[in-house]
Design an enzyme around this catalytic site. Structure first.
Site: not given
Length: 742
Positions: A247, A599
Site C-alpha cells: 500500500q 476498499r
C-alpha cells in the site's frame, strides 16, 4: 487481549528489539498498535512516559489517542501520540535555540512561503517566469525531504547554471526564514535532525524518554522521517514499525518504499510478523487483490485471506465511451438505492481528479446526492471557475463578478486598489465595471495603470470577436493561449499545476462534447448548461451521499459497494508510469490498484471505455493490464470486453486490424483505414446505420457541406473524417455527427 488473533497477539507481545509488523489491508493494524501499548503498560509495567506512537495525519493521531485513552485509562495522557510534525514542533519549542534559532518561532503556511519566495526572486533579480515561485518551493521541499541543505544542493549540481541559481534561491530563502524567526513545514523535521546532530545531549534526553517507539504507516515515510526515527531508536532499539509495502502509493509526496522493504537490512535482528487475515472483504475480492499485487517484484511475500464467504464475483464491463460508462454506473447506483442500499455505503474511485466531471454531471441528472472526498467539486475548482469567468465576460462584459475574478488572473499588474477605483467610478456614473475600464485614462488616479488596463480590454475585445465565429473549442484554446493561463501553469512544473492542467483539459472536453451534440452551439447556451450543473453540485445534501474520490484519497477507507472506473492503459496505469524508465513507477500503479480493490467489502464493479475523449480528441484505449491480472475465475466480463474476446481470442486486442502508430501515453489513435462501400453497408448487428462512403458529399448541422475523406471502423461505430468547405478537416463519430448525404 483475547479478542486478538494469533499473529496480532504475537505482534503485541514481542517488545524487545526491532519489530516489523506487515499489516495487510483490513487486518486490524490500529487495533494491534493500541493493544501493544496497553500490553507494555499493564503486563510489563512500562511507564507511559516512555512510549511514543507516531502516525501521519492529525485525524489518525486523534483516533489512536482516543483508542489508547479508552484502553489504558489512567496515565495514558503521558504517552506521546503524535504526527511527525507535531512531535518535532514540541521538541523545537524547547531546544531550537541550541542551534541558533528562537523557541518562539512561527510556522509559515503555503501563502506565506510564496510571499517570501517572491521577495527572494526580486532581491536576486530573477525572472519569476524562469523561476516560478511554486516550482522553486517544490524543489526546496524535495531537497529538505532528502536532508539536503543549500550548500549540499549546490555541490550536487556543479555544472548546471539553473540549479546553481536555485541553490542561491534556496540559500536566500532560508536566510529570510531565519531573519523572520519562522520555519516552513519541511523545516520542522529537518531542523529537529539538525538539532540532534549538533546536540548529542538533547538527542540523549529524547532517547531516554522514548524507550518504546511505534510508527504507523511506515511504508509512507520519507528519508528525513527515516533518519529521525533511526536517531531516536538508536539507544534502546525497541522500535516497532507497522505498515504494508503493498500500500505504498505516495512516492510523489516523497515516500520511500525501501524504508520498509529494507527494514531487516537496517535491523538484522528484527522480528517480522505478518498480519494477513482480512476482516473487511469477501474472499473473491481478496483473491483478486492478491492476483494483481503478485505481479510486483519489489514486495514482501504475503497473501490476504479471510474466513468470510467467497461472495459475488467481480464485474468488469467495457463500454463504448466514458459517457456510457458513467451513465451505467449511476444507473446501477440508482437501482441499489431503490432496493434500500444506503448511498453512504457506495464509492466511485478513479485515477485522476478530472475524471469526476462526467460522473458528477450524471449523478446530478439522476438526482443522486454525492460528495467529493478530499477535493472540490469539479465546477468549483479555481482553474475551472477562472476559465468559465473568462467565457462569462466574453459573453456578457457587464458581469462585474466574473470580471473582477479574471482581471488580474493570471497576474498582469492590475491590483485591487486599481479595480476598486474603477468600480467606484462605475457606480457613481451608473455603468458597469467593464465600461469604466474602457475609460481608464479619464478616471482620476488610474492614469498610471491605464496602459495595463487597455492591454486587458483589448484582449477581451479580441476574444469577443473570435466568439462570433461560434467555434467554441477554438475560443477556449485562444483564452488559454492569449491570456498566458496555460503557460503559467506549465511553467510552475508542480504536481498541483499538472492536476490543474488536467482539469482544464477536462473542461475543454466538455466544450467539445457540447459542440458535437448541440443543434445550434453557442456560448450562452454552453454557460447555461454549465451553470445548471454547477449550481446543483453545490447542494451539500443530508449526509446520505455517494462518495467520489481518487484512488489515492481512498486509502484507509472501506465501502460495501465500490466502482472503479477508467480501467484503461494510459489512464490506469497512468501514461507516466507505462513510459517511465523506473520500473517502480508501474509497480506503484499496481499497488494503487491493490488499494482500490481492497476498499470493497461486498461488491466490486470495474469498468473501462473503448473510446475516451482526451484533450478534445476521441482516443481508442486498451483495457488496463490490471484487469488481466485478476484470476479469470473471479471476474465476469460484460460489454465490449466479451466482443473483443470472442472476435480475437484476447480481451486486449481491438476487434479490428490495427497498425500501431507511435503510442501516445499508453493510448493510441486509430490509424487511417479507408473502408469500401460493400464493407460499410454490410456492417455488424447493432452497427450505426449510415448511407454514405468515402468521396461522398455530406452536410453537418453546424459545419455545413464537406467531403468524406476517411472512415475508420471501431466497434459498432465509425470515426469519419470530413473536409468541410468552411472550417476544414474534422474528425467525428458517425453516431454523433448525424451527417446527411447530399
Amino acid at each position: 487481549m483475547g479478542t486478538l488473533n494469533k499473529e496480532q497477539m504475537e505482534a503485541c507481545c514481542y517488545t524487545d528489539g526491532p519489530l516489523l509488523i506487515l499489516a495487510g489491508a483490513g487486518s486490524g493494524k490500529t487495533r494491534v498498535i493500541t493493544h501493544r501499548i496497553a500490553y507494555l503498560i499493564d503486563e510489563l509495567s512500562v511507564n507511559p512516559f516512555n512510549i511514543l506512537a507516531i502516525t501521519f495525519t492529525n485525524k489518525a493521531a486523534k483516533e489512536m489517542r482516543e483508542r489508547v485513552d479508552a484502553l489504558v485509562g489512567f496515565g495514558s495522557e503521558s504517552i506521546w501520540v503524535s504526527t511527525f510534525h507535531s512531535m518535532c514542533v514540541r521538541i523545537l519549542r524547547r531546544h531550537f535555540d541550541e542551534i541558533g534559532g528562537k523557541n518562539n518561532f512561527t510556522i509559515y503556511d503555503t501563502s506565506e512561503q510564496k510571499t517570501v519566495m517572491k521577495e527572494v526572486l526580486k532581491l536576486l533579480n530573477l525572472d519569476a517566469k524562469m523561476y516560478p515561485e511554486r516550482e522553486m518551493l517544490n524543489i526546496i521541499s524535495k531537497a529538505k525531504e532528502q536532508y539536503i541543505g543549500p550548500d549540499e544542493f549546490e555541490k550536487q549540481n556543479p555544472a548546471n547554471y539553473r540549479n546553481q541559481q536555485i541553490a542561491n534561491i534556496y540559500r536566500e530563502y532560508q536566510k529570510r526564514l531565519k531573519n523572520n524567526n519562522t520555519l516552513d513545514f519541511d523545516d520542522l523535521i529537518f531542523k529537529t535532525i539538525e538539532l540532534f546532530e549538533h546536540s548529542p545531549e538533547t538527542l540523549r534526553i529524547y532517547q531516554e524518554r522514548f524507550k518504546y517507539i511505534m510508527v504507523d504507516e511506515y511504508q509512507d515515510t520519507n528519508h528525513t522521517q527515516f533518519l529521525l526515527v533511526k536517531m531516536l531508536a538508536a539507544r534502546y532499539r525497541n522500535l516497532c514499525v507497522v505498515g504494508d509495502d503493498d500500500q505504498s502509493i505516495y512516492k510523489f509526496r516523497g515516500a520511500n518504499i525501501y524504508n520498509i522493504l529494507n527494514f531487516e537490512e537496517e535491523y538484522p535482528d528484527a522480528k517480522v510478523v505478518k498480519l494477513e487475515q482480512n476482516y473487511r472483504s469477501t474472499a473473491n475480492i481478496l483473491n483478486a487483490a492478491n492476483g494483481v499485487i503478485a505481479n510486483n517484484e519489489g514486495r514482501k511475500d504475503k497473501r490476504l485471506w479471510t474466513d468470510k464467504e467467497d461472495g459475488a464475483k467481480l464485474q468488469f464491463t467495457e463500454y463504448d465511451n466514458e459517457y456510457q460508462e458513467a451513465e451505467s454506473v449511476v444507473s446501477d447506483i440508482a437501482s441499489k438505492k431503490r432496493i434500500g442500499v444506503s448511498l453512504s455505503d457506495i464509492a466511485i474511485l478513479y485515477r485522476t481528479n478530472n475524471q469526476s466531471r462526467i460522473l458528477e454531471e450524471k449523478l446530478i441528472y439522476a438526482n443522486i446526492p454525492y460528495r467529493l472526498y478530499g477535493g472540490t467539486n469539479f465546477y468549483q475548482r479555481k482553474e475551472i471557475q477562472d476559465i468559465i469567468s473568462y467565457l462569462k465576460v466574453i459573453n456578457n462584459p457587464a458581469d462585474d463578478i466574473a470580471l473582477r475574478r479574471i482581471i488580474n488572473e493570471p497576474r498582469r499588474g492590475i491590483g485591487d486598489t486599481t479595480v476598486n477605483k474603477a468600480q467606484e467610478f462605475a457606480i457613481s456614473n451608473d455603468m458597469n465595471l467593464y465600461d469604466a475600464l474602457l475609460m481608464a485614462e479619464e478616471i482620476p488616479g488610474l492614469q498610471r495603470a491605464a496602459a495595463k488596463i487597455k492591454v486587458f480590454t483589448d484582449l477581451m475585445d479580441e476574444l469577443r470577436l473570435m466568439a462570433g465565429s461560434n467555434d467554441l473549442t477554438e475560443l477556449f484554446d485562444m483564452i488559454l493561449e492569449k491570456t498566458g493561463y496555460k503557460m503559467n501553469l506549465e511553467a510552475e512544473n508542480t504536481d498541483e499545476a499538472r492536476a490543474r492542467l488536467d482539469n482544464i483539459e477536462e473542461l475543454r472536453n466538455k466544450v467539445v462534447s457540447y459542440e458535437e451534440e448541440a443543434e445550434n452551439p453557442n456560448l450562452t447556451e454552453l454557460l447555461e448548461e454549465i451553470a445548471l450543473v454547477a449550481d446543483a453540485a453545490d447542494d451539500d445534501g443530508d449526509g446520505n451521499q455517494v462518495t467520489l474520490m481518487t484512488l489515492h484519497s481512498a486509502k484507509g477507507l472501506e465501502f460495501p459497494y465500490v466502482y472503479m472506473v477508467g480501467m484503461e492503459e494510459g489512464l490506469f496505469p497512468s501514461s507516466m508510469a507505462t513510459c517511465s524508465d523506473d520500473p517502480d513507477d508501474l509497480e506503484e500503479e499496481r499497488r494503487l490498484c491493490y488499494v482500490g480493490i481492497t476498499r470493497a467489502m461486498k461488491e466490486l464493479n470495474l469498468s473501462a471505455a473503448t473510446v475516451r475523449m482526451l484533450r478534445g480528441t476521441k482516443m481508442y484505449s486498451k483495457v488496463s493490464r490490471f484487469i488481466d491480472e485478476i484470476p479469470a475465475n473471479l471476474i465476469e466480463r460484460k460489454g465490449n470486453a466479451i466482443l473483443r474476446q470472442e472476435s480475437t481470442g484476447s480481451k486486449y486486442d481491438a476487434p479490428f486490424s490495427i497498425k500501431k502508430e507511435k503510442p501516445y501515453a499508453g493510448v493510441y489513435k486509430k490509424p487511417a483505414y479507408t473502408m469500401s462501400s460493400p464493407e460499410i453497408s454490410k456492417g455488424m448487428p447493432g452497427d450505426v446505420a449510415i448511407n454514405y462512403q468515402v468521396g461522398d458529399t455530406v452536410k453537418h448541422i453546424k459545419f455545413g457541406k464537406g467531403t468524406v475523406k476517411e472512415m475508420v471502423k471501431g466497434g459498432k461505430d465509425y470515426e469519419v473524417t470530413v473536409d468541410f468547405e468552411r472550417v476544414g478537416e474534422k474528425k467525428m463519430f458517425a453516431s454523433l455527427a448525424k451527417l446527411k448525404k447530399l
